[in-house]
Design a protein around this motif. Structure first.
Motif, PDB file in Angstrom:
ATOM      1  N   LEU C 272       0.820  -1.218   0.000  1.00 50.20           N
ATOM      2  CA  LEU C 272       0.000   0.000   0.000  1.00 50.20           C
ATOM      3  C   LEU C 272       0.851   1.264   0.000  1.00 50.20           C
ATOM      4  CD1 LEU C 272      -2.831  -1.039   2.456  1.00 50.20           C
ATOM      5  CD2 LEU C 272      -2.940  -0.792  -0.022  1.00 50.20           C
ATOM      6  N   ALA C 273       2.047   1.162   0.574  1.00 53.55           N
ATOM      7  CA  ALA C 273       2.900   2.347   0.674  1.00 53.55           C
ATOM      8  C   ALA C 273       3.121   2.978  -0.691  1.00 53.55           C
ATOM      9  CB  ALA C 273       4.229   1.977   1.317  1.00 53.55           C
ATOM     10  N   GLY C 274       3.177   2.144  -1.719  1.00 51.97           N
ATOM     11  CA  GLY C 274       3.440   2.665  -3.058  1.00 51.97           C
ATOM     12  C   GLY C 274       2.354   3.599  -3.562  1.00 51.97           C
ATOM     13  N   PHE C 275       1.122   3.405  -3.076  1.00 50.57           N
ATOM     14  CA  PHE C 275       0.026   4.234  -3.577  1.00 50.57           C
ATOM     15  C   PHE C 275       0.084   5.654  -3.027  1.00 50.57           C
ATOM     16  CE2 PHE C 275      -1.642  -0.092  -3.984  1.00 50.57           C
ATOM     17  CZ  PHE C 275      -2.000  -0.079  -5.315  1.00 50.57           C
ATOM     18  N   ILE C 276       0.750   5.792  -1.876  1.00 48.15           N
ATOM     19  CA  ILE C 276       0.812   7.126  -1.271  1.00 48.15           C
ATOM     20  C   ILE C 276       1.561   8.085  -2.181  1.00 48.15           C
ATOM     21  CG2 ILE C 276       1.725   8.423   0.687  1.00 48.15           C
ATOM     22  CD1 ILE C 276       1.250   5.932   2.384  1.00 48.15           C
ATOM     23  N   GLU C 277       2.704   7.588  -2.687  1.00 49.48           N
ATOM     24  CA  GLU C 277       3.511   8.423  -3.559  1.00 49.48           C
ATOM     25  C   GLU C 277       2.714   8.841  -4.794  1.00 49.48           C
ATOM     26  OE1 GLU C 277       7.735   7.661  -5.567  1.00 49.48           O
ATOM     27  OE2 GLU C 277       7.455   6.719  -3.597  1.00 49.48           O
ATOM     28  N   ARG C 278       1.954   7.864  -5.335  1.00 48.66           N
ATOM     29  CA  ARG C 278       1.186   8.167  -6.534  1.00 48.66           C
ATOM     30  C   ARG C 278       0.067   9.160  -6.222  1.00 48.66           C
ATOM     31  NH1 ARG C 278      -0.119   2.733  -9.601  1.00 48.66           N
ATOM     32  NH2 ARG C 278      -0.718   4.228 -11.182  1.00 48.66           N
ATOM     33  N   GLY C 279      -0.485   9.063  -5.027  1.00 48.45           N
ATOM     34  CA  GLY C 279      -1.488  10.048  -4.625  1.00 48.45           C
ATOM     35  C   GLY C 279      -0.864  11.421  -4.460  1.00 48.45           C
ATOM     36  N   GLU C 280       0.345  11.440  -3.874  1.00 49.16           N
ATOM     37  CA  GLU C 280       1.019  12.722  -3.653  1.00 49.16           C
ATOM     38  C   GLU C 280       1.388  13.390  -4.970  1.00 49.16           C
ATOM     39  OE1 GLU C 280       4.216  11.906  -0.905  1.00 49.16           O
ATOM     40  OE2 GLU C 280       3.056  12.768   0.737  1.00 49.16           O
ATOM     41  N   ALA C 281       1.655  12.555  -5.974  1.00 49.77           N
ATOM     42  CA  ALA C 281       1.976  13.119  -7.287  1.00 49.77           C
ATOM     43  C   ALA C 281       0.801  13.938  -7.804  1.00 49.77           C
ATOM     44  CB  ALA C 281       2.318  11.998  -8.271  1.00 49.77           C
ATOM     45  N   HIS C 282      -0.390  13.563  -7.423  1.00 52.28           N
ATOM     46  CA  HIS C 282      -1.576  14.285  -7.886  1.00 52.28           C
ATOM     47  C   HIS C 282      -1.988  15.387  -6.919  1.00 52.28           C
ATOM     48  CE1 HIS C 282      -5.894  14.997  -8.565  1.00 52.28           C
ATOM     49  NE2 HIS C 282      -5.601  14.784  -9.829  1.00 52.28           N
ATOM     50  N   TYR C 283      -2.000  15.074  -5.629  1.00 54.52           N
ATOM     51  CA  TYR C 283      -2.534  16.019  -4.649  1.00 54.52           C
ATOM     52  C   TYR C 283      -1.469  16.935  -4.055  1.00 54.52           C
ATOM     53  CZ  TYR C 283      -6.825  13.287  -4.681  1.00 54.52           C
ATOM     54  OH  TYR C 283      -7.980  12.674  -5.058  1.00 54.52           O
ATOM     55  N   SER C 292      -8.230   3.616   1.404  1.00 51.30           N
ATOM     56  CA  SER C 292      -9.313   2.653   1.583  1.00 51.30           C
ATOM     57  C   SER C 292      -9.070   1.509   0.613  1.00 51.30           C
ATOM     58  CB  SER C 292     -10.674   3.275   1.267  1.00 51.30           C
ATOM     59  OG  SER C 292     -10.840   4.453   1.975  1.00 51.30           O
ATOM     60  N   VAL C 293      -9.262   0.307   1.093  1.00 48.73           N
ATOM     61  CA  VAL C 293      -9.084  -0.858   0.234  1.00 48.73           C
ATOM     62  C   VAL C 293     -10.391  -1.635   0.241  1.00 48.73           C
ATOM     63  CG1 VAL C 293      -7.683  -2.901  -0.226  1.00 48.73           C
ATOM     64  CG2 VAL C 293      -6.693  -0.950   0.988  1.00 48.73           C
ATOM     65  N   SER C 294     -10.897  -1.950  -0.940  1.00 51.15           N
ATOM     66  CA  SER C 294     -12.054  -2.835  -0.970  1.00 51.15           C
ATOM     67  C   SER C 294     -11.630  -4.171  -1.553  1.00 51.15           C
ATOM     68  CB  SER C 294     -13.186  -2.220  -1.786  1.00 51.15           C
ATOM     69  OG  SER C 294     -12.838  -2.181  -3.137  1.00 51.15           O
ATOM     70  N   ASN C 295     -12.230  -5.231  -1.099  1.00 51.14           N
ATOM     71  CA  ASN C 295     -11.900  -6.604  -1.492  1.00 51.14           C
ATOM     72  C   ASN C 295     -10.408  -6.905  -1.376  1.00 51.14           C
ATOM     73  OD1 ASN C 295     -14.628  -6.629  -2.256  1.00 51.14           O
ATOM     74  ND2 ASN C 295     -14.093  -5.985  -4.329  1.00 51.14           N
ATOM     75  N   PRO C 296      -9.798  -6.634  -0.222  1.00 49.45           N
ATOM     76  CA  PRO C 296      -8.361  -6.893  -0.104  1.00 49.45           C
ATOM     77  C   PRO C 296      -8.080  -8.387  -0.260  1.00 49.45           C
ATOM     78  CG  PRO C 296      -9.317  -6.428   2.045  1.00 49.45           C
ATOM     79  CD  PRO C 296     -10.382  -6.150   1.033  1.00 49.45           C
ATOM     80  N   GLY C 297      -6.975  -8.691  -0.928  1.00 45.63           N
ATOM     81  CA  GLY C 297      -6.599 -10.090  -1.094  1.00 45.63           C
ATOM     82  C   GLY C 297      -7.340 -10.793  -2.222  1.00 45.63           C
ATOM     83  N   ARG C 298      -8.144 -10.031  -2.978  1.00 46.41           N
ATOM     84  CA  ARG C 298      -8.884 -10.615  -4.090  1.00 46.41           C
ATOM     85  C   ARG C 298      -8.414  -9.974  -5.394  1.00 46.41           C
ATOM     86  NH1 ARG C 298     -11.166 -15.087  -2.330  1.00 46.41           N
ATOM     87  NH2 ARG C 298     -11.273 -14.802  -0.084  1.00 46.41           N
ATOM     88  N   ALA C 299      -8.797 -10.617  -6.491  1.00 48.37           N
ATOM     89  CA  ALA C 299      -8.345 -10.115  -7.790  1.00 48.37           C
ATOM     90  C   ALA C 299      -8.973  -8.766  -8.126  1.00 48.37           C
ATOM     91  CB  ALA C 299      -8.686 -11.122  -8.889  1.00 48.37           C
ATOM     92  N   ASP C 300     -10.153  -8.493  -7.521  1.00 47.25           N
ATOM     93  CA  ASP C 300     -10.805  -7.206  -7.831  1.00 47.25           C
ATOM     94  C   ASP C 300     -10.567  -6.171  -6.728  1.00 47.25           C
ATOM     95  OD1 ASP C 300     -12.229  -8.511  -5.940  1.00 47.25           O
ATOM     96  OD2 ASP C 300     -14.204  -8.136  -6.803  1.00 47.25           O
ATOM     97  N   ALA C 301      -9.425  -6.258  -6.073  1.00 46.06           N
ATOM     98  CA  ALA C 301      -9.106  -5.291  -5.019  1.00 46.06           C
ATOM     99  C   ALA C 301      -8.986  -3.884  -5.612  1.00 46.06           C
ATOM    100  CB  ALA C 301      -7.807  -5.684  -4.330  1.00 46.06           C
ATOM    101  N   ARG C 302      -9.510  -2.902  -4.866  1.00 41.64           N
ATOM    102  CA  ARG C 302      -9.424  -1.504  -5.293  1.00 41.64           C
ATOM    103  C   ARG C 302      -8.815  -0.698  -4.152  1.00 41.64           C
ATOM    104  NH1 ARG C 302     -10.022  -3.527  -9.250  1.00 41.64           N
ATOM    105  NH2 ARG C 302     -11.846  -3.733 -10.600  1.00 41.64           N
ATOM    106  N   VAL C 303      -7.899   0.163  -4.496  1.00 42.68           N
ATOM    107  CA  VAL C 303      -7.290   1.021  -3.485  1.00 42.68           C
ATOM    108  C   VAL C 303      -7.682   2.461  -3.782  1.00 42.68           C
ATOM    109  CG1 VAL C 303      -5.152   1.840  -2.449  1.00 42.68           C
ATOM    110  CG2 VAL C 303      -5.357  -0.542  -3.190  1.00 42.68           C
ATOM    111  N   THR C 304      -8.286   3.134  -2.815  1.00 43.54           N
ATOM    112  CA  THR C 304      -8.638   4.538  -2.989  1.00 43.54           C
ATOM    113  C   THR C 304      -7.706   5.381  -2.128  1.00 43.54           C
ATOM    114  OG1 THR C 304     -10.933   3.906  -3.262  1.00 43.54           O
ATOM    115  CG2 THR C 304     -10.490   6.229  -2.886  1.00 43.54           C
ATOM    116  N   VAL C 305      -7.066   6.352  -2.760  1.00 44.48           N
ATOM    117  CA  VAL C 305      -6.219   7.280  -2.020  1.00 44.48           C
ATOM    118  C   VAL C 305      -7.060   8.500  -1.699  1.00 44.48           C
ATOM    119  CG1 VAL C 305      -4.146   8.687  -2.080  1.00 44.48           C
ATOM    120  CG2 VAL C 305      -4.167   6.448  -3.188  1.00 44.48           C
TER     121      VAL C 305
END
Lengths: 95, 111, 536
Positions: C272-283, C292-305
């Motif tokens: 998850l740490a990797g998504f922070i940088e990508r969020g910071e690139a935008h915000y 927020s992570v939905s369906n963690p550990g599944r193929a349809d996992a979504r991460v919201t920054v």
């Protein structure tokens, strides 16, 4: 206290301002949304934001209007306004 | 940092409100400025308005545009309120405060 | 029919009654709203077990992910509150974002931290717009009060004859004249703030208060209108296959009946740490608030920054960047709002005051306090005026005045007292108490009820003074309490709250001290009138 002698006009006026004013504002906002020459979303958003000004002005007017009749006439105006706003729904309902 | 700009803006807002205040006869007399000629008094209002504009300009160094405008309203309102309370409770401070505020802003800027 | 009245008379009548009958609620709304400006700081203060470890967000995300994968592998969703400037703790929850109970993690050990249950600063925030009533009822009551505020503000401007002449006029210790001066000055000098905060408050719930436009143009389907606000989102949803379900977008109920759908096959979630940088690139750097992570550990996992609010005035609450949790592909990024939506969000943002950092927060806090003073002085002004006429008045009128006096005390002094008592209760109630936050609530409302009873029993002036003095004492002594009972927790934020409470308490004490002077100065009315008359 003058109000004690004639409470009813005051009560009617207060109700007309609050409830009648809400009805008037509702109808005006809907009409405004229908008539504003913007995209549907924008018209709805702008009309909704302006609704509080409409309500505010109506309430202030309702308390400063000279006679109660004027206020009630103002409230009654919401009927034709609502007809303009909801004409597609009205036509649809009649069919 | 934006602290000096903020202090400057606040001091300017206060000075501006003080200018508007001195432009009114009631407060001009109240602050014992009768010694000065009325010509000075007439200068107070435009000068105050100018200082208020400058306060907004200083605020734009603290915040970007829109936020500076919001803050400007808050700053001049609160500065006016401070002036309002100083007038009856500590009239001697009324004229001294902008000087002290300016000095403080200068100190902030240096350190 | 009614007698003809002048505009001033009718507006004065309206101002008095709108202001009086809703003034009690308005004071409560404004005071809690003012405190809610520092909701996160109060939260922090109310959980002294937490401390700022100066942990980076990437590290924190790693710790959180490890804990969640170990403790909550089967959850439908995870939420991670990352340490930020205002809230330097790391918290996690699972399940629905709003309801999930938060667990505080110790970033050093990676274990759950035992923290006291507390209503937190959030209590003030919720009370501010619901008055602790059932949510919808509360929102409507608060909206009605806000509308009355708007009416009172404008009618007040109409009846104020000398707005500009009296701009800087305050004559203390002159009885009614002082109350009127104070009420006028605090109202006029901060008129832009009063108007802005009241109107923007109404605008936030405008869709609830005034559904007319939605009814007319969308047949009342608010979801349809909401979808139209972001035309681009439709395509993103198709591309990402329900990506938006991951976002906590505006609290819309999503994913109903999702349980019936078969689960996607297991797949490993990216760090998850990797998504922070990508969020910071935008915000922008340091502008990420959580993941927020939905369906963690599944193929349809979504991460919201989720972004930290505050880089702009526009309120971007509920917005976020959505990524595929397995491939890391960007599925949905917020697009610039269209002008009408932007207007709405800027107005909401003006109310939420999340922008501009601490200087702006303090400006809002101080302006909010002045609003409270304005409302309170108006309430008192009514009784001061009425008390003069009351001798000629009926017994009914006298009983009403008595009621107003006691409600004034309970609404103004009593609520201040209850707020201070809540902070005291937070430190004094045992940390391990079961159902602790309910005890805090009981304490808050219990003290408030007691203040009402006290106000009914005591003479008005005594009631005012006694309650203000107790509230003042609680405020002034709060730093002492904090340092005695939570000595290890003292940091900048908590000491800041302590000092603020001390200063507010000192101010209340000063007011309580001055009250008899103001009250008895009615005897010196004549000179006051002369002065007022001489200046005309």
């Amino acid at each position: 206290m003058k109000a004690i002698h004639s409470r009813w006009p005051v009560i009617v006026r207060v109700l007309a301002a609050i409830l009648g004013g809400y009805a008037f504002t509702y109808a005006t906002t809907a009409t405004l949304a229908r008539l504003l020459p913007f995209a549907r979303y924008d018209a709805a958003a702008v009309a909704t934001l302006l609704s509080f000004v409409v309500y505010l002005v109506f309430v202030l007017w309702a308390f400063s209007a000279r006679t109660l009749g004027q206020v009630l006439a103002g409230v009654a105006l919401s009927v034709p306004l609502a007809a303009i706003a909801f004409w597609p729904q009205l036509l649809g309902g009649m069919r | 940092m934006s602290a000096p700009a903020l202090m400057t803006s606040l001091a300017l807002a206060y000075a501006g409100m003080l200018g508007l205040c001195l432009g009114m006869d009631r407060h001009w007399k109240q602050l014992g400025s009768a010694r000065l000629s009325p010509r000075w008094q007439r200068l107070c209002r435009p000068l105050g308005a100018l200082l208020l504009v400058l306060a907004g300009y200083a605020a734009s160094f603290v915040w970007p545009g829109g936020m500076a405008l919001v803050a400007w309203f808050g700053l001049i309102s609160l500065a006016g309120l401070a002036l309002l309370l100083l007038l009856p409770y500590a009239p001697r401070l009324v004229l001294g405060l902008p000087l002290a505020g300016g000095l403080l802003a200068g100190l902030f800027a240096l350190f | 029919m009614e007698r003809q009245r002048s505009l001033t008379q009718s507006m004065s009548w309206l101002h008095t009654w709108a202001g009086l009958l809703l003034g009690w609620a308005l004071f409560a709304i404004f005071l809690t709203g003012t405190l809610a400006v520092f909701d996160k700081e109060i939260d922090w203060w109310m959980q002294p077990e937490l401390s700022d470890r100066g942990l980076g967000q990437a590290q924190a995300a790693e710790v959180a992910q490890r804990w969640l994968e170990r403790e909550k592998p089967q959850a439908s969703g995870w939420n991670i509150g990352l340490p930020t400037e205002r809230a330097p703790q790391l918290s996690v929850s699972s399940g629905e974002q709003r309801r999930g109970e938060r667990t505080q993690l110790d970033p050093a050990t990676g274990e759950a931290l035992p923290v006291r249950e507390t209503v937190g600063g959030n209590f003030f925030f919720h009370f501010h717009y619901t008055l602790h009533l059932p949510r919808m009822i509360g929102i409507w009551v608060v909206g009605f009060a806000a509308m009355a505020m708007l009416v009172a503000i404008i009618s007040g401007v109409i009846i104020h004859k000398k707005i500009f002449k009296d701009f800087f006029t305050f004559r203390p210790a002159k009885g009614q004249r002082s109350w009127l001066d104070g009420h006028n000055a605090s109202a006029v000098l901060l008129l832009p703030f009063h108007l802005m905060i009241t109107y923007s408050g109404l605008a936030i719930f405008s869709a609830i208060y005034m559904p007319a436009a939605v009814d007319a143009l969308y047949d009342g389907d608010r979801q349809a209108m909401f979808r139209e606000s972001r035309p681009g989102a439709e395509q993103a949803q198709q591309a990402g296959g329900g990506a938006r379900r991951a976002g906590a977008e505006q609290g819309q109920p999503r994913g109903r009946g999702e349980g019936a759908r078969p689960q996607a096959p297991a797949a490993e979630l990216l760090p998850l740490a990797g998504f922070i940088e990508r969020g910071e690139a935008h915000y922008g750097e340091g502008m990420v608030a959580g993941l927020s992570v939905s369906n963690p550990g599944r193929a349809d996992a979504r991460v919201t920054v989720r972004p930290l609010l505050g880089s702009r005035i526009e309120l971007t609450k509920g917005e976020g960047m959505v990524f595929d949790g397995v491939s890391g592909r960007l599925l949905d990024a917020p697009e610039p709002s269209r002008p009408s939506l932007l207007t709405q969000r800027v107005i909401a943002g003006l109310h939420f005051a999340q922008f501009g950092g601490y200087p702006m927060r303090w400006l809002y806090f101080l302006c909010g306090l002045v609003s409270c003073v304005m409302i309170a002085s108006g309430l008192v002004l009514y009784t001061v005026k009425k008390r003069r006429q009351v001798k000629a008045d009926s017994s009914e009128g006298r009983a009403f005045l008595r009621l107003v006096e006691s409600l004034n005390v309970a609404a103004v002094a009593g609520l201040s007292l209850a707020c201070a008592a809540l902070l005291w209760g937070n430190r004094l109630l045992p940390a391990e108490l079961a159902g602790r936050e309910f005890w805090e609530l009981r304490l808050f409302f219990g003290v408030w009820l007691l203040s009402l009873a006290h106000a009914r029993l005591r003479a008005p002036l005594q009631a005012w003074r006694e309650q203000l003095f107790v509230a003042a004492a609680l405020g002034v002594a709060l730093p002492l309490l904090d340092l005695l009972l939570a000595p290890g927790a003292a940091d900048r934020a908590r000491l800041g709250l302590d000092v603020t409470a001390l200063l507010l308490g000192a101010t209340l004490a000063w007011v309580a001290w001055q009250l008899p002077r103001i009250a008895t100065s009615r005897a010196r009315r004549t000179p006051a009138v002369q002065i007022a008359g001489a200046e005309r």
